[in-house]
Design an enzyme around this catalytic site. Structure first.
Site, PDB file in Angstrom:
ATOM      1  N   MET A  30      16.211  -8.655 -13.600  1.00 43.25           N
ATOM      2  CA  MET A  30      16.258  -8.665 -15.066  1.00 43.25           C
ATOM      3  C   MET A  30      17.648  -9.080 -15.555  1.00 43.25           C
ATOM      4  O   MET A  30      17.973  -8.885 -16.726  1.00 43.25           O
ATOM      5  CB  MET A  30      15.887  -7.288 -15.622  1.00 43.25           C
ATOM      6  CG  MET A  30      14.467  -6.871 -15.242  1.00 43.25           C
ATOM      7  SD  MET A  30      13.755  -5.686 -16.385  1.00 43.25           S
ATOM      8  CE  MET A  30      14.864  -4.312 -16.186  1.00 43.25           C
ATOM      9  N   HIS A  34      24.937  -7.636 -10.734  1.00 40.27           N
ATOM     10  CA  HIS A  34      26.039  -7.026  -9.988  1.00 40.27           C
ATOM     11  C   HIS A  34      25.852  -7.389  -8.515  1.00 40.27           C
ATOM     12  O   HIS A  34      24.881  -8.089  -8.167  1.00 40.27           O
ATOM     13  CB  HIS A  34      26.071  -5.514 -10.218  1.00 40.27           C
ATOM     14  CG  HIS A  34      24.737  -4.846 -10.022  1.00 40.27           C
ATOM     15  ND1 HIS A  34      24.106  -4.780  -8.794  1.00 40.27           N
ATOM     16  CD2 HIS A  34      23.880  -4.256 -10.898  1.00 40.27           C
ATOM     17  CE1 HIS A  34      22.955  -4.150  -8.922  1.00 40.27           C
ATOM     18  NE2 HIS A  34      22.777  -3.833 -10.196  1.00 40.27           N
ATOM     19  N   GLY A  36      24.712  -5.805  -6.094  1.00 41.57           N
ATOM     20  CA  GLY A  36      23.421  -5.395  -5.514  1.00 41.57           C
ATOM     21  C   GLY A  36      22.404  -6.507  -5.644  1.00 41.57           C
ATOM     22  O   GLY A  36      21.734  -6.882  -4.675  1.00 41.57           O
ATOM     23  N   HIS A  37      22.298  -7.089  -6.835  1.00 48.03           N
ATOM     24  CA  HIS A  37      21.366  -8.206  -7.025  1.00 48.03           C
ATOM     25  C   HIS A  37      21.731  -9.378  -6.104  1.00 48.03           C
ATOM     26  O   HIS A  37      20.866 -10.013  -5.516  1.00 48.03           O
ATOM     27  CB  HIS A  37      21.436  -8.723  -8.472  1.00 48.03           C
ATOM     28  CG  HIS A  37      20.997  -7.750  -9.519  1.00 48.03           C
ATOM     29  ND1 HIS A  37      21.855  -7.212 -10.447  1.00 48.03           N
ATOM     30  CD2 HIS A  37      19.780  -7.225  -9.797  1.00 48.03           C
ATOM     31  CE1 HIS A  37      21.186  -6.409 -11.259  1.00 48.03           C
ATOM     32  NE2 HIS A  37      19.930  -6.390 -10.884  1.00 48.03           N
ATOM     33  N   GLN A  61       7.644  -3.307 -19.029  1.00 50.69           N
ATOM     34  CA  GLN A  61       8.039  -2.141 -18.239  1.00 50.69           C
ATOM     35  C   GLN A  61       8.939  -1.179 -19.024  1.00 50.69           C
ATOM     36  O   GLN A  61       9.416  -0.199 -18.475  1.00 50.69           O
ATOM     37  CB  GLN A  61       8.667  -2.557 -16.911  1.00 50.69           C
ATOM     38  CG  GLN A  61      10.039  -3.198 -17.023  1.00 50.69           C
ATOM     39  CD  GLN A  61      10.466  -3.805 -15.698  1.00 50.69           C
ATOM     40  OE1 GLN A  61       9.886  -4.774 -15.208  1.00 50.69           O
ATOM     41  NE2 GLN A  61      11.496  -3.238 -15.073  1.00 50.69           N
ATOM     42  N   LYS A 149      17.213   0.373  -3.626  1.00 51.34           N
ATOM     43  CA  LYS A 149      17.710   1.183  -4.751  1.00 51.34           C
ATOM     44  C   LYS A 149      16.538   1.713  -5.589  1.00 51.34           C
ATOM     45  O   LYS A 149      16.546   2.848  -6.046  1.00 51.34           O
ATOM     46  CB  LYS A 149      18.649   0.311  -5.596  1.00 51.34           C
ATOM     47  CG  LYS A 149      18.830   0.696  -7.044  1.00 51.34           C
ATOM     48  CD  LYS A 149      19.730   1.901  -7.179  1.00 51.34           C
ATOM     49  CE  LYS A 149      20.205   2.167  -8.589  1.00 51.34           C
ATOM     50  NZ  LYS A 149      19.174   2.280  -9.586  1.00 51.34           N
ATOM     51  N   ASP A 150      15.547   0.844  -5.812  1.00 52.83           N
ATOM     52  CA  ASP A 150      14.351   1.249  -6.563  1.00 52.83           C
ATOM     53  C   ASP A 150      13.232   1.446  -5.537  1.00 52.83           C
ATOM     54  O   ASP A 150      12.316   0.629  -5.432  1.00 52.83           O
ATOM     55  CB  ASP A 150      14.021   0.174  -7.606  1.00 52.83           C
ATOM     56  CG  ASP A 150      15.179  -0.013  -8.567  1.00 52.83           C
ATOM     57  OD1 ASP A 150      15.346   0.831  -9.452  1.00 52.83           O
ATOM     58  OD2 ASP A 150      15.954  -0.978  -8.403  1.00 52.83           O
ATOM     59  N   GLN A 153       9.577   1.614  -6.468  1.00 47.63           N
ATOM     60  CA  GLN A 153       9.140   0.278  -6.918  1.00 47.63           C
ATOM     61  C   GLN A 153       8.797  -0.606  -5.711  1.00 47.63           C
ATOM     62  O   GLN A 153       7.778  -1.307  -5.700  1.00 47.63           O
ATOM     63  CB  GLN A 153      10.265  -0.347  -7.746  1.00 47.63           C
ATOM     64  CG  GLN A 153      10.062  -1.792  -8.109  1.00 47.63           C
ATOM     65  CD  GLN A 153      11.145  -2.267  -9.064  1.00 47.63           C
ATOM     66  OE1 GLN A 153      11.134  -1.932 -10.231  1.00 47.63           O
ATOM     67  NE2 GLN A 153      12.097  -3.044  -8.576  1.00 47.63           N
ATOM     68  N   SER A 185      24.148  -0.479 -10.625  1.00 51.58           N
ATOM     69  CA  SER A 185      23.003  -0.607 -11.532  1.00 51.58           C
ATOM     70  C   SER A 185      23.483  -1.266 -12.817  1.00 51.58           C
ATOM     71  O   SER A 185      24.606  -0.998 -13.268  1.00 51.58           O
ATOM     72  CB  SER A 185      22.442   0.783 -11.844  1.00 51.58           C
ATOM     73  OG  SER A 185      21.611   0.714 -12.987  1.00 51.58           O
TER      74      SER A 185
END
Ligand code: AMP
Length: 278
Positions: A30, A34, A36-37, A61, A149-150, A153, A185
């Site tokens: 989305m 950062h 992480g992505h 969502q 992390k999710d 999901q 995040s």
């Protein structure tokens, strides 16, 4: 690195790659990027010849009271970061491209969507499953990468792909953390300076619970301790702290099968989620 905004353009690009024999990886995000992505792009590049990263703040969502309107958006900055990370193509559709007038299909993954996050954000996984199914069918990648992390999901997406026979490999990639352990995040931007200092406590507590369960302490006894530690550190409501089967997310009574410790708690007006393996 190119950017496309329509499903038709995306399909042309993928078809051209396929003609040349390239495999394709997909990294849905989305934005508000950062490290992480960006680690997901690296993971995709390790498995596929070409990586498509998506930038789409998915309205379905978010509940009406949540932060859809204010969610961090920085398309120009995000494009630069994706390019530096090695993405080959960005798919950044409009809301109307993904949900044209008359769009009326929603995917619900029963069971695993209804516990933990599902109890507190009942709209959430329906929106995620629907948009991820659409992105997978639009891009038809060989592999799609999502963050641990999710974690719930990731489990929901694996279930959906299995149940709908979508021909894609779903890969989970490790959580990237700040130096004090806080999981990166997009929503960490919402934390005040003092909240930011307290935020890493969540990870410390999850790590301690994982150690306790590994050394034989009953999972059921961990929640009360975790709540009091989080409260001492300045957290507000604790939505859940739970030790669950790593695959089904059902409650476990010991660490005889792979398990996961998952939590969601509020720090001021920011809701943090995190999880670790036992
Ligand atoms: P989002 O943009 O928040 O929807 O996240 C897009 C993808 O990035 C999802 O697969 C997330 O699980 C993943 N992700 C988010 N934060 C992290 C992180 N700290 N480390 C690794 N992956 C992450």
């Amino acid at each position: 690195m190119d950017i496309v905004r329509t499903i038709d353009e995306l399909r042309v690009r993928v078809k051209d790659w396929r003609k040349l024999g390239n495999s394709v990886g997909l990294v849905p995000t989305m934005g508000g990027l950062h490290d992480g992505h960006l680690s997901l792009v690296t993971a995709s590049n390790a498995r596929a010849d070409k990586t498509i990263a998506t930038l789409f703040v998915n309205p379905s969502q978010f509940a009406p009271h949540e932060d859809f309107a204010t969610y961090p958006r920085d398309e120009i900055g995000d494009l630069r970061k994706f390019e530096d990370a090695g993405a080959n193509l960005i798919f950044a559709p409009s809301v109307a491209e993904i949900y044209p007038d008359g769009h009326s299909t929603k995917i619900e993954v029963q069971g695993i969507s209804q516990v933990l996050e599902g109890e507190f954000r009942p709209h959430f996984f329906g929106g995620v499953a629907t948009v991820v199914a659409k992105l997978l069918l639009q891009a038809l990648p060989d592999v799609a990468v999502f963050g641990d992390k999710d974690y719930q999901q990731l489990c929901v997406i694996k279930s959906m792909v299995r149940d709908l026979n979508i021909p894609v490999e779903i890969v989970g990639a490790p959580t990237i953390r700040e130096t004090d352990g806080l999981a990166m995040s997009s929503r960490n931007k919402y934390l005040s300076a003092s909240e930011r200092k307290s935020a890493a406590t969540l990870y410390q507590i999850l790590t301690k619970i994982a150690e306790n369960v590994r050394s034989g302490h009953p999972p059921a006894n961990q929640r009360q301790w975790a709540e009091s530690e989080l409260t001492k550190a300045g957290f507000g409501a604790v939505d859940y702290v739970a030790v669950r089967d790593a695959e089904t997310l059902e409650p476990v009574s010991d660490a005889s099968r792979p398990a996961r410790v998952l939590a969601a708690a509020w720090l001021g007006s920011t809701r943090l989620i995190d999880n670790v393996a036992v």
